[in-house]
Design a protein around this motif. Structure first.
Motif, mmCIF file in Angstrom:
data_model
loop_
_atom_site.group_PDB
_atom_site.id
_atom_site.type_symbol
_atom_site.label_atom_id
_atom_site.label_comp_id
_atom_site.label_asym_id
_atom_site.label_seq_id
_atom_site.Cartn_x
_atom_site.Cartn_y
_atom_site.Cartn_z
ATOM 1 N N SER A 132 1.057 -1.124 -0.095
ATOM 2 C CA SER A 132 -0.058 0.032 -0.252
ATOM 3 C C SER A 132 1.306 1.117 -0.094
ATOM 4 C CB SER A 132 -0.541 0.092 1.858
ATOM 5 O OG SER A 132 -1.446 1.774 1.390
ATOM 6 N N LEU A 133 0.202 2.138 -0.487
ATOM 7 C CA LEU A 133 1.040 3.486 -0.405
ATOM 8 C C LEU A 133 1.055 4.178 0.999
ATOM 9 C CD1 LEU A 133 0.963 5.668 -3.883
ATOM 10 C CD2 LEU A 133 2.526 3.420 -3.035
ATOM 11 N N GLY A 134 -0.591 4.058 1.148
ATOM 12 C CA GLY A 134 -0.505 4.578 2.958
ATOM 13 C C GLY A 134 -1.936 5.038 3.132
ATOM 14 N N ASP A 135 -2.685 5.538 4.225
ATOM 15 C CA ASP A 135 -3.728 5.717 4.335
ATOM 16 C C ASP A 135 -4.034 6.362 4.094
ATOM 17 O OD1 ASP A 135 -3.558 3.348 6.263
ATOM 18 O OD2 ASP A 135 -3.328 4.744 8.004
ATOM 19 N N PHE A 136 -4.807 6.515 2.497
ATOM 20 C CA PHE A 136 -5.903 7.840 1.951
ATOM 21 C C PHE A 136 -6.374 6.962 0.851
ATOM 22 C CE2 PHE A 136 -2.052 7.795 -1.319
ATOM 23 C CZ PHE A 136 -1.005 7.593 -0.491
ATOM 24 N N VAL A 137 -7.604 7.508 0.231
ATOM 25 C CA VAL A 137 -8.117 6.475 -1.090
ATOM 26 C C VAL A 137 -7.951 6.920 -2.574
ATOM 27 C CG1 VAL A 137 -10.457 5.656 -1.481
ATOM 28 C CG2 VAL A 137 -9.872 5.795 0.395
ATOM 29 N N LEU A 138 -7.107 5.572 -3.252
ATOM 30 C CA LEU A 138 -6.679 6.068 -4.407
ATOM 31 C C LEU A 138 -7.887 5.351 -5.309
ATOM 32 C CD1 LEU A 138 -2.812 4.919 -4.796
ATOM 33 C CD2 LEU A 138 -4.057 7.556 -4.782
ATOM 34 N N SER A 139 -8.527 5.452 -6.906
ATOM 35 C CA SER A 139 -8.631 4.818 -7.823
ATOM 36 C C SER A 139 -8.563 3.803 -8.337
ATOM 37 C CB SER A 139 -9.360 6.004 -8.653
ATOM 38 O OG SER A 139 -9.670 7.043 -8.186
ATOM 39 N N GLY A 140 -7.196 3.486 -8.270
ATOM 40 C CA GLY A 140 -6.414 1.925 -8.525
ATOM 41 C C GLY A 140 -5.219 1.870 -8.232
ATOM 42 N N GLY A 141 -4.641 0.794 -8.619
ATOM 43 C CA GLY A 141 -3.567 1.227 -8.249
ATOM 44 C C GLY A 141 -1.985 1.004 -9.265
ATOM 45 N N GLU A 142 -2.740 2.119 -10.404
ATOM 46 C CA GLU A 142 -2.034 1.953 -10.715
ATOM 47 C C GLU A 142 -0.696 2.708 -10.686
ATOM 48 O OE1 GLU A 142 -5.028 1.569 -11.888
ATOM 49 O OE2 GLU A 142 -4.837 -0.355 -13.340
ATOM 50 N N VAL A 143 -1.395 4.301 -9.995
ATOM 51 C CA VAL A 143 -0.626 5.326 -9.135
ATOM 52 C C VAL A 143 0.481 4.708 -8.433
ATOM 53 C CG1 VAL A 143 -0.316 6.968 -7.726
ATOM 54 C CG2 VAL A 143 -2.086 7.377 -10.131
ATOM 55 N N ALA A 144 0.164 3.713 -7.461
ATOM 56 C CA ALA A 144 0.834 2.973 -6.702
ATOM 57 C C ALA A 144 2.284 2.239 -7.410
ATOM 58 C CB ALA A 144 -0.051 2.236 -5.554
ATOM 59 N N ALA A 145 1.608 1.687 -8.343
ATOM 60 C CA ALA A 145 2.412 0.871 -9.186
ATOM 61 C C ALA A 145 3.851 1.952 -9.585
ATOM 62 C CB ALA A 145 1.826 0.046 -10.031
ATOM 63 N N MET A 146 3.357 2.280 -9.953
ATOM 64 C CA MET A 146 4.097 3.941 -10.865
ATOM 65 C C MET A 146 4.968 4.484 -9.606
ATOM 66 S SD MET A 146 2.654 5.356 -13.687
ATOM 67 C CE MET A 146 0.195 5.765 -13.189
ATOM 68 N N ALA A 147 4.842 4.504 -8.598
ATOM 69 C CA ALA A 147 5.438 5.448 -6.647
ATOM 70 C C ALA A 147 6.045 4.100 -6.565
ATOM 71 C CB ALA A 147 4.392 5.665 -6.015
ATOM 72 N N VAL A 148 6.384 3.069 -7.008
ATOM 73 C CA VAL A 148 6.837 1.778 -6.230
ATOM 74 C C VAL A 148 8.357 1.730 -7.359
ATOM 75 C CG1 VAL A 148 6.997 -0.622 -6.338
ATOM 76 C CG2 VAL A 148 5.720 0.825 -5.226
ATOM 77 N N ILE A 149 7.624 1.687 -8.777
ATOM 78 C CA ILE A 149 8.216 1.252 -9.374
ATOM 79 C C ILE A 149 9.982 2.850 -10.179
ATOM 80 C CG2 ILE A 149 8.920 1.789 -12.749
ATOM 81 C CD1 ILE A 149 6.029 0.494 -12.572
ATOM 82 N N ASP A 150 9.167 3.934 -9.746
ATOM 83 C CA ASP A 150 10.139 5.436 -9.610
ATOM 84 C C ASP A 150 11.372 4.887 -8.541
ATOM 85 O OD1 ASP A 150 10.351 8.246 -10.760
ATOM 86 O OD2 ASP A 150 10.538 8.250 -8.639
ATOM 87 N N ALA A 151 10.813 4.815 -7.470
ATOM 88 C CA ALA A 151 11.275 5.032 -5.859
ATOM 89 C C ALA A 151 12.199 3.542 -5.838
ATOM 90 C CB ALA A 151 10.677 4.719 -4.946
ATOM 91 N N THR A 152 11.876 2.572 -6.888
ATOM 92 C CA THR A 152 12.972 1.772 -7.046
ATOM 93 C C THR A 152 14.024 1.955 -7.561
ATOM 94 O OG1 THR A 152 11.571 0.126 -5.951
ATOM 95 C CG2 THR A 152 13.167 -1.576 -7.750
#
Ligand code: 9D3
Length: 256
Positions: A132-152
């Motif tokens: 998870s990116l944290g305790d807030f509501v996204l509309s889907g996992g894509e933005v989270a996937a991009m955050a994970v990819i970017d940081a990695t």
């Protein structure tokens, strides 16, 4: 590193893979990124990937079969030993330590959801790890996937090139960053702190460390709790907190 992203909106990932640090990493072939669209693996003519929840309730769930097949297809695009990581609000909260762990992998499959999420049996069968990116509501996992990819990707050798920023970055020090200033020297009556103009590099190092410690203590005290500050750090933080009186904005005060 080879990355496959399973997503109903693969077009969201296209500009992400074209620009900036990530775009350069792709161009230099330090990373390969592919998308797999579960809709292409739906078995009916309409390409149905969602259905209504058993037990009732609002919204739609993602069906097992199209995602299970899409993940199987994604497996052929990444090396053996690449984990399947679902982006969900129920996952472990992603942080820099997780990014470092992922950066050591040969590849990964990131699975982004939509609607109310996945049929739980898909997670049981196909998921190695939830993030998870944290305790807030996204509309889907894509933005989270991009955050994970970017940081990695930033942590992979060669990705940042000359900017060795990654090692000096906030969170590799465990502290928030100190304030930064560029030209002009005065703007709207606000001056750059004198110490940054005087050329005493040891004084500058101490001032920055003090600001980083002070800001971390005020804004994110939980980041300091685990840290055992050395004697210089303790002195710098004490000084910072001493000097911080009501009305004393110190170096940032307007000049009028
Ligand atoms: C408002 C809907 N919620 C009802 C209690 C549940 C819900 C389902 C699906 C909330 C968000 C989502 C979509 N979110 C993600 O796919 C997601 C996410 C997030 O929302 N926050 C932080 N990290 C992530 S990672 C994936």
């Amino acid at each position: 590193m080879d990355i496959a992203v399973v997503s109903l909106f693969p077009e969201m990932l296209v500009p992400f893979a074209e620009f900036g640090v990530v775009g350069r990493a792709v161009q230099r072939k330090l990373v390969r990124m592919e998308t797999v669209d579960p809709r292409r693996y739906a078995t009916d003519v309409h390409g149905t990937v969602d259905d209504r929840p058993y037990g009732g309730g609002p919204g739609m769930l993602l069906r097992v079969e199209p995602y299970a097949t899409a993940i199987a297809a994604a497996r052929t695009r990444v090396p053996d030993g690449s984990p399947v990581i679902f982006l969900t609000p129920q996952g472990q909260v992603f942080d820099q330590a997780v990014a470092r762990r992922l950066a050591a992998l040969p590849g990964m499959i990131l699975v982004a959801g939509r609607y109310e999420g996945f049929d739980e049996r898909l997670i049981e069968m196909a998921c190695d790890e939830e993030l998870s990116l944290g305790d807030f509501v996204l509309s889907g996992g894509e933005v989270a996937a991009m955050a994970v990819i970017d940081a990695t990707l930033r942590l992979l050798p060669g990705v940042l090139g000359d900017e060795q920023s990654a090692v000096e970055d906030s969170f590799s020090t465990g502290l928030l960053d100190h304030p930064h200033y560029t030209r002009p020297e005065v703007i709207h009556g606000r001056a750059v702190p004198d110490v940054l103009l005087a050329g005493d590099h040891e004084a500058i190092r101490r001032w920055r460390r003090k600001q980083a410690l002070g800001r971390t203590s005020l804004r994110r005290p939980e980041l300091l709790r685990g840290e055992n500050l050395g004697s210089e750090d303790r002195r710098l933080l004490d000084e910072f907190l001493e000097e911080r009186q009501p009305g004393n904005e110190d170096d940032n005060r307007p000049l009028h």
